[in-house]
Design a protein around this motif. Structure first.
Motif, PDB file in Angstrom:
ATOM      1  N   ALA A  82      -0.285   0.060  -1.383  1.00 57.41           N
ATOM      2  CA  ALA A  82       0.240  -1.094  -0.638  1.00 57.41           C
ATOM      3  C   ALA A  82       1.631  -1.444  -1.153  1.00 57.41           C
ATOM      4  CB  ALA A  82      -0.687  -2.298  -0.763  1.00 57.41           C
ATOM      5  N   LEU A 107      -1.952  -9.121  -4.905  1.00 55.49           N
ATOM      6  CA  LEU A 107      -1.618  -8.617  -3.569  1.00 55.49           C
ATOM      7  C   LEU A 107      -2.856  -8.299  -2.748  1.00 55.49           C
ATOM      8  CD1 LEU A 107       0.694  -7.754  -1.666  1.00 55.49           C
ATOM      9  CD2 LEU A 107       0.527  -5.451  -2.636  1.00 55.49           C
ATOM     10  N   PHE A 117       5.188  -3.124  -5.198  1.00 56.66           N
ATOM     11  CA  PHE A 117       3.998  -2.472  -4.634  1.00 56.66           C
ATOM     12  C   PHE A 117       2.823  -2.626  -5.580  1.00 56.66           C
ATOM     13  CE2 PHE A 117       7.167   0.522  -6.361  1.00 56.66           C
ATOM     14  CZ  PHE A 117       6.538   0.862  -7.533  1.00 56.66           C
ATOM     15  N   GLU A 133      -0.831 -11.267   0.251  1.00 54.47           N
ATOM     16  CA  GLU A 133       0.558 -11.388   0.716  1.00 54.47           C
ATOM     17  C   GLU A 133       0.728 -10.392   1.859  1.00 54.47           C
ATOM     18  OE1 GLU A 133       2.549 -13.666  -0.519  1.00 54.47           O
ATOM     19  OE2 GLU A 133       1.536 -14.139  -2.398  1.00 54.47           O
ATOM     20  N   ASP A 134       1.741 -10.585   2.680  1.00 59.31           N
ATOM     21  CA  ASP A 134       2.044  -9.611   3.731  1.00 59.31           C
ATOM     22  C   ASP A 134       2.385  -8.267   3.085  1.00 59.31           C
ATOM     23  OD1 ASP A 134       1.851 -11.839   5.360  1.00 59.31           O
ATOM     24  OD2 ASP A 134       4.003 -11.936   5.810  1.00 59.31           O
ATOM     25  N   CYS A 135       1.796  -7.217   3.590  1.00 57.82           N
ATOM     26  CA  CYS A 135       2.077  -5.908   2.987  1.00 57.82           C
ATOM     27  C   CYS A 135       1.846  -4.777   3.973  1.00 57.82           C
ATOM     28  CB  CYS A 135       1.238  -5.701   1.727  1.00 57.82           C
ATOM     29  SG  CYS A 135      -0.536  -5.667   1.990  1.00 57.82           S
ATOM     30  N   ALA A 194      -5.727  -9.072   2.112  1.00 56.11           N
ATOM     31  CA  ALA A 194      -4.305  -9.149   1.738  1.00 56.11           C
ATOM     32  C   ALA A 194      -3.993 -10.561   1.263  1.00 56.11           C
ATOM     33  CB  ALA A 194      -3.425  -8.785   2.927  1.00 56.11           C
ATOM     34  N   THR A 230       0.792  -6.399  -8.138  1.00 56.93           N
ATOM     35  CA  THR A 230       1.968  -5.540  -7.955  1.00 56.93           C
ATOM     36  C   THR A 230       2.647  -5.270  -9.297  1.00 56.93           C
ATOM     37  OG1 THR A 230       3.587  -7.320  -7.760  1.00 56.93           O
ATOM     38  CG2 THR A 230       2.379  -6.721  -5.747  1.00 56.93           C
ATOM     39  N   THR A 253       4.778  -4.340  -0.633  1.00 49.95           N
ATOM     40  CA  THR A 253       4.981  -5.680  -0.075  1.00 49.95           C
ATOM     41  C   THR A 253       5.997  -5.628   1.065  1.00 49.95           C
ATOM     42  OG1 THR A 253       6.803  -6.297  -1.535  1.00 49.95           O
ATOM     43  CG2 THR A 253       4.569  -6.728  -2.341  1.00 49.95           C
ATOM     44  N   GLU A 254       5.839  -6.561   2.004  1.00 46.71           N
ATOM     45  CA  GLU A 254       6.823  -6.675   3.090  1.00 46.71           C
ATOM     46  C   GLU A 254       8.129  -7.273   2.562  1.00 46.71           C
ATOM     47  OE1 GLU A 254       6.976  -5.586   6.098  1.00 46.71           O
ATOM     48  OE2 GLU A 254       4.998  -5.505   7.008  1.00 46.71           O
ATOM     49  N   ARG A 280       0.338  -2.479   8.920  1.00 50.75           N
ATOM     50  CA  ARG A 280       0.839  -3.755   8.393  1.00 50.75           C
ATOM     51  C   ARG A 280      -0.308  -4.757   8.332  1.00 50.75           C
ATOM     52  NH1 ARG A 280       6.314  -2.017  10.099  1.00 50.75           N
ATOM     53  NH2 ARG A 280       7.515  -2.791   8.330  1.00 50.75           N
TER      54      ARG A 280
END
Lengths: 231, 231
Positions: B70, B108, B79, B199-201, B197, B102, B72-73, B48
Motif C-alpha cells: 500500500a 495505514l 508506504f 488513510e487514503d491509499c 484503510a 508506513t 499513501t495517496e 484506490r
C-alpha cells in the motif's frame, strides 16, 4: 473535526539537525586508508568504499549500536536491503562469512570478521523523529534516519529511500510466538566488525542515539564509534 | 576478466510483462463497491482505497499467497513498511486488530478480520526476476515485484520503491537459531482477510507466482485471488 495531515514526505529531508551535517570525513566522502575516523555519539558519517576494500567498525565502549547502510555507486535506487538479505540467507540472523545483498539481490557487503559474539539485528527500522515522539519526546531527538540523510547530504548524495539498516551489535532477541525484546548489546569494549565491499558503494554509519530503550545498554549513554579502511 | 555490470536500477521498470499491464480494474484504479474482482493466477491488481473503506481479500483455493502493498495517496514516498510495523508491534508476526504502519510510522491498514489461522509473513521481500534466475530459471518468470510495477503503471502511478510486502497467507516459520522454512500455507479454501484503510491509499495485490518453492502449496499451482470493497 479537523485532522492534521502531515506534509508530503520528502525522503532526503531531515526533521532536525546535529553536527553530522557539517562534518563529512572529506568533501566527497573518500577516506584516507589507515586513518581512524571518529563518529561522535549520536552522529553519523558517510564514506565511499571501493570494491575489494575492507571497512573496520570499532565499538570502543562495547555497548554502542551502529546502524549501517550502503548505497551502490551505480544507482541510488539500489542499496543494501535487509528483506532481500533474509531471503538470501534463509535466516533472520547474520554471521561471519555472510554476503549481504541489495534490493536487486547483488552481493554488496561481506562480513569477513567479527570479534564480538555475533549478535546483530536485521529486522528493525532506523530510529527517526516520529519514533522518539511516540516514545514521549517533545523536542527534537537525534536519530539514525536523520544521521543517514545528513551524512549523505554532507558528501553531496541525495538518497531516494531510507533503507532498513544492518544494526550492528543491536540485540533484539525473538522469543516464542514471534515477540522480541529491546535488549542490551552483548558486545564488549573494542569489539570490531570487518566488512568487505563487493561492489563500489557509499557506506553510512550512525552511532545510534537511542536512549529511551535499552538497545545501547542499560545505565549507559549513547557512545562514539570509530572506523577505518583496512583491517 | 570483464565483469558484467547491471544497468542502473530503474525502480518502476518491470523486467518482463504479463496481462497485469493491460488489465486495471478501472482506468484510475477506483473500484465499484460490492463488485468482486478477480486477480488471475500469477497476476496483480492495484486499487484506490478511501480512508474508512474495507477491502476483503479472498483465497478461493486456500493455498495461494497474496503479496499486499500500500502506498499513501499523500506521497508516493510513503508506504506500508514491514520494518516499521515490526517496531510498532514488537513482533515479527501479525494478528487481527493490528494496525500496520508506513515508513513514517502512520497507521495505514488495520487487519479487522481473518477467517484463516492467521499465519502470514512480514519478513520476506517480493519475488522478482533475479530471485527466479537464482532459483534456476532461464526465461522470464512472472513475479510479484513486476506485478506491483505493472499494476501501478496500469492506473498511472509511478512507484519510487518496491517495498517489502505484507505476505498474506505466506507461511515462513522461524525456527531455533533464526533460520526459517518456505512452508505451505495453512489457510483453507475461501479463507478471507479484511483490511480497513486508515488513510487514503493505493493498495496493490499480487497473486504470488512462486512455483519453485512450497510457499503456494505442495503439489499445487499458483492460483487466483478475489477481492472486493466491503466485507
Amino acid at each position: 473535526m479537523t485532522r492534521d495531515k502531515p506534509a508530503p514526505y520528502r525522503t532526503a529531508q531531515p526533521d532536525g539537525s546535529n553536527p553530522t551535517a557539517g562534518n563529512p570525513i572529506s568533501p566527497d566522502g573518500v577516506p584516507q586508508p589507515g586513518q581512524d575516523y571518529l563518529i561522535p555519539a549520536r552522529q553519523g558519517r558517510a564514506m565511499r568504499l571501493k570494491r575489494g576494500q575492507s571497512l573496520t567498525i570499532i565499538n570502543p565502549q562495547g555497548h554502542q549500536v551502529c546502524d549501517f547502510f550502503a548505497i551502490t555507486e551505480d544507482s541510488p535506487a539500489e542499496f543494501l536491503s535487509m528483506e532481500h538479505c533474509r531471503t538470501a540467507l534463509g535466516r533472520i540472523t547474520v554471521k561471519t562469512g555472510d554476503r549481504l545483498v541489495t534490493n536487486r539481490r547483488r552481493a554488496l557487503i561481506e562480513i569477513t570478521e567479527d570479534s564480538s559474539p555475533g549478535v546483530h539485528d536485521i529486522l528493525i527500522a532506523a530510529c527517526d523523529h516520529t519514533r522518539y515522539q511516540q516514545l514521549g519526546c517533545r523536542d527534537y531527538h537525534d536519530n539514525c534516519a536523520d544521521n543517514f540523510r545528513m551524512s549523505l547530504a554532507a558528501i553531496g548524495v541525495t538518497p531516494l529511500h531510507v533503507p532498513c539498516p544492518f544494526n550492528i551489535w543491536m540485540n533484539v532477541p525473538v522469543v516464542q510466538g514471534g515477540a522480541f525484546d529491546w535488549a542490551a548489546p552483548v558486545s564488549k569494549p573494542d569489539d570490531y566488525v570487518v566488512l568487505q565491499a563487493l561492489e563500489d558503494c557509499i557506506a553510512v554509519m550512525s552511532a545510534c542515539p537511542q536512549d529511551m530503550t535499552s538497545v545501547n545498554g542499560v545505565g549507559t549513554a549513547p557512545a562514539e564509534l570509530v572506523f577505518r579502511i583496512g583491517r
